[in-house]
Scaffold this motif. Structure first.
Motif, PDB file in Angstrom:
ATOM      1  N   LEU A 134      23.252 -10.646 -73.303  1.00  0.00           N
ATOM      2  CA  LEU A 134      22.062 -10.140 -73.981  1.00  0.00           C
ATOM      3  C   LEU A 134      20.929 -11.114 -73.692  1.00  0.00           C
ATOM      4  N   SER A 135      19.848 -10.614 -73.093  1.00  0.00           N
ATOM      5  CA  SER A 135      18.751 -11.497 -72.714  1.00  0.00           C
ATOM      6  C   SER A 135      17.415 -10.853 -73.048  1.00  0.00           C
ATOM      7  N   ASP A 136      16.369 -11.663 -72.935  1.00  0.00           N
ATOM      8  CA  ASP A 136      14.997 -11.207 -73.156  1.00  0.00           C
ATOM      9  C   ASP A 136      14.128 -11.865 -72.095  1.00  0.00           C
ATOM     10  N   SER A 137      12.850 -11.522 -72.071  1.00  0.00           N
ATOM     11  CA  SER A 137      11.957 -12.064 -71.053  1.00  0.00           C
ATOM     12  C   SER A 137      10.549 -12.192 -71.614  1.00  0.00           C
ATOM     13  N   SER A 138       9.830 -13.169 -71.095  1.00  0.00           N
ATOM     14  CA  SER A 138       8.430 -13.360 -71.491  1.00  0.00           C
ATOM     15  C   SER A 138       7.477 -12.590 -70.593  1.00  0.00           C
ATOM     16  N   GLY A 139       8.005 -11.796 -69.654  1.00  0.00           N
ATOM     17  CA  GLY A 139       7.166 -11.119 -68.668  1.00  0.00           C
ATOM     18  C   GLY A 139       6.154 -10.161 -69.284  1.00  0.00           C
ATOM     19  N   GLU A 140       4.899 -10.305 -68.894  1.00  0.00           N
ATOM     20  CA  GLU A 140       3.824  -9.414 -69.354  1.00  0.00           C
ATOM     21  C   GLU A 140       2.743  -9.384 -68.290  1.00  0.00           C
ATOM     22  N   THR A 194       8.047  -6.643 -70.333  1.00  0.00           N
ATOM     23  CA  THR A 194       9.494  -6.539 -70.247  1.00  0.00           C
ATOM     24  C   THR A 194      10.115  -7.003 -71.551  1.00  0.00           C
ATOM     25  N   GLY A 195      11.221  -6.348 -71.927  1.00  0.00           N
ATOM     26  CA  GLY A 195      11.880  -6.674 -73.188  1.00  0.00           C
ATOM     27  C   GLY A 195      13.335  -7.048 -72.986  1.00  0.00           C
ATOM     28  N   ARG A 196      14.149  -6.718 -73.957  1.00  0.00           N
ATOM     29  CA  ARG A 196      15.548  -7.123 -73.942  1.00  0.00           C
ATOM     30  C   ARG A 196      16.327  -6.436 -72.830  1.00  0.00           C
ATOM     31  N   ASP A 197      17.370  -7.106 -72.393  1.00  0.00           N
ATOM     32  CA  ASP A 197      18.215  -6.569 -71.336  1.00  0.00           C
ATOM     33  C   ASP A 197      19.676  -6.742 -71.738  1.00  0.00           C
ATOM     34  N   ILE A 198      20.470  -5.685 -71.586  1.00  0.00           N
ATOM     35  CA  ILE A 198      21.903  -5.725 -71.892  1.00  0.00           C
ATOM     36  C   ILE A 198      22.674  -5.547 -70.597  1.00  0.00           C
ATOM     37  N   TYR A 199      23.659  -6.414 -70.372  1.00  0.00           N
ATOM     38  CA  TYR A 199      24.475  -6.332 -69.159  1.00  0.00           C
ATOM     39  C   TYR A 199      25.950  -6.402 -69.538  1.00  0.00           C
ATOM     40  N   VAL A 200      26.756  -5.551 -68.910  1.00  0.00           N
ATOM     41  CA  VAL A 200      28.217  -5.574 -69.062  1.00  0.00           C
ATOM     42  C   VAL A 200      28.813  -5.400 -67.670  1.00  0.00           C
ATOM     43  N   GLY A 201      29.702  -6.315 -67.278  1.00  0.00           N
ATOM     44  CA  GLY A 201      30.254  -6.210 -65.944  1.00  0.00           C
ATOM     45  C   GLY A 201      31.466  -7.083 -65.723  1.00  0.00           C
ATOM     46  N   ASN A 248     -10.965   8.570 -71.463  1.00  0.00           N
ATOM     47  CA  ASN A 248     -10.557   9.798 -72.136  1.00  0.00           C
ATOM     48  C   ASN A 248      -9.114   9.795 -72.625  1.00  0.00           C
ATOM     49  N   ASP A 249      -8.267   8.939 -72.052  1.00  0.00           N
ATOM     50  CA  ASP A 249      -6.833   9.013 -72.299  1.00  0.00           C
ATOM     51  C   ASP A 249      -6.297   7.710 -72.891  1.00  0.00           C
ATOM     52  N   VAL A 250      -5.293   7.863 -73.747  1.00  0.00           N
ATOM     53  CA  VAL A 250      -4.589   6.715 -74.307  1.00  0.00           C
ATOM     54  C   VAL A 250      -3.097   6.994 -74.214  1.00  0.00           C
ATOM     55  N   PHE A 251      -2.346   6.033 -73.705  1.00  0.00           N
ATOM     56  CA  PHE A 251      -0.907   6.229 -73.533  1.00  0.00           C
ATOM     57  C   PHE A 251      -0.156   4.979 -73.981  1.00  0.00           C
ATOM     58  N   GLU A 252       0.858   5.161 -74.826  1.00  0.00           N
ATOM     59  CA  GLU A 252       1.729   4.070 -75.263  1.00  0.00           C
ATOM     60  C   GLU A 252       3.169   4.559 -75.223  1.00  0.00           C
ATOM     61  N   GLU A 253       4.069   3.742 -74.664  1.00  0.00           N
ATOM     62  CA  GLU A 253       5.473   4.154 -74.660  1.00  0.00           C
ATOM     63  C   GLU A 253       6.396   2.937 -74.574  1.00  0.00           C
ATOM     64  N   ASP A 254       7.417   2.928 -75.439  1.00  0.00           N
ATOM     65  CA  ASP A 254       8.534   1.999 -75.338  1.00  0.00           C
ATOM     66  C   ASP A 254       9.720   2.792 -74.816  1.00  0.00           C
ATOM     67  N   THR A 255      10.341   2.317 -73.759  1.00  0.00           N
ATOM     68  CA  THR A 255      11.440   3.062 -73.178  1.00  0.00           C
ATOM     69  C   THR A 255      12.505   2.113 -72.655  1.00  0.00           C
ATOM     70  N   THR A 256      13.672   2.673 -72.338  1.00  0.00           N
ATOM     71  CA  THR A 256      14.764   1.889 -71.765  1.00  0.00           C
ATOM     72  C   THR A 256      15.147   2.471 -70.412  1.00  0.00           C
TER      73      THR A 256
END
Length: 214
Positions: free
Chosen positions: A80-86, A104-111, A143-151
């Motif tokens: 489980l990790s995170d990042s300061s990337g912006e 960039t936000g949290r990252d989950i890895y399984v392997g 004219n436009d405004v867009f916000e989205e949090d996604t995975t």
């Protein structure tokens, strides 16, 4: 009585190599580690114009369990990790100029991983598995405004070197590459036509780690 003492001594002598062998196998058993390093999330081929590289510092914790089979080490792991990337954005898309940000936000890895001990205390390994990353996008124009949090779902491959330190500590250096399914930006925005992008996303990381085995 003497024969019982002699039998105990013989049994102890027979067990000694087994115990010593277990202690001399550093890459086995459960482990926990902390990681930190360079993190770069990049856009690839896109529909429209959206070409950005988001650099930052990645950090997190990992768990794993390894089996030392003699000449080969195999194991399962999770992180489980995170990042300061912006990154600030200034993009012209379909003739409209948008400004905003990409984080960039949290990252989950399984392997899993497989490695070869090149010395009694040094392991070279390769790894691969599933990864899921969170990102946040914000764009706006006159004219436009867009916000989205996604995975984003994807896969990861990598390689590294691990060095045993003493009886139960270790340090490692690792490179990994991740490729995610496309980041779709197609929700409705206010005051204009829907913004329709399909952004291919990949990730490059170089991390150092320090951990303990139990």
């Amino acid at each position: 009585m003497l024969k019982y003492v002699a039998a105990a001594l013989v049994a102890g002598t027979a067990l000694t190599p087994t115990i010593a062998a277990a202690q001399d196998a550093p890459f086995t058993g459960p482990r926990v580690e902390a990681i930190v390093g360079y993190d770069s999330l990049r856009s690839g081929e896109t529909e429209g114009q959206f070409d950005e590289t988001v650099d930052g510092v990645g950090y997190g914790i990992g768990l794993g369990y390894d089996f030392n089979l003699g000449g080969v080490v195999i194991g399962a792991e999770a992180e489980l990790s995170d990042s300061s990337g912006e990154q600030d954005l200034d993009e012209t898309i379909d003739g409209v100029n948008y400004v905003g940000r990409f984080e960039t936000g949290r990252d989950i890895y399984v392997g899993a991983r497989i490695g070869v001990p090149v010395t009694p205390s040094t392991l070279l390994y390769a790894k691969g598995g599933y990864t899921n990353a969170a990102v946040e996008t914000g764009l706006e124009s006159n004219n436009d405004v867009f916000e989205e949090d996604t995975t984003l779902d994807g896969w990861r491959v990598g390689a590294g070197v691990e060095q045993a330190i003493g009886s139960n500590a270790f340090a490692k250096l690792e490179y990994r590459y991740s490729n995610y399914n496309s980041l779709r930006i197609d929700d409705e925005v206010t005051g204009g036509d829907p913004l329709n992008l399909d952004v291919d996303v990949d990730r490059h990381q170089v991390v150092a780690g320090f951990g303990l085995r139990f």
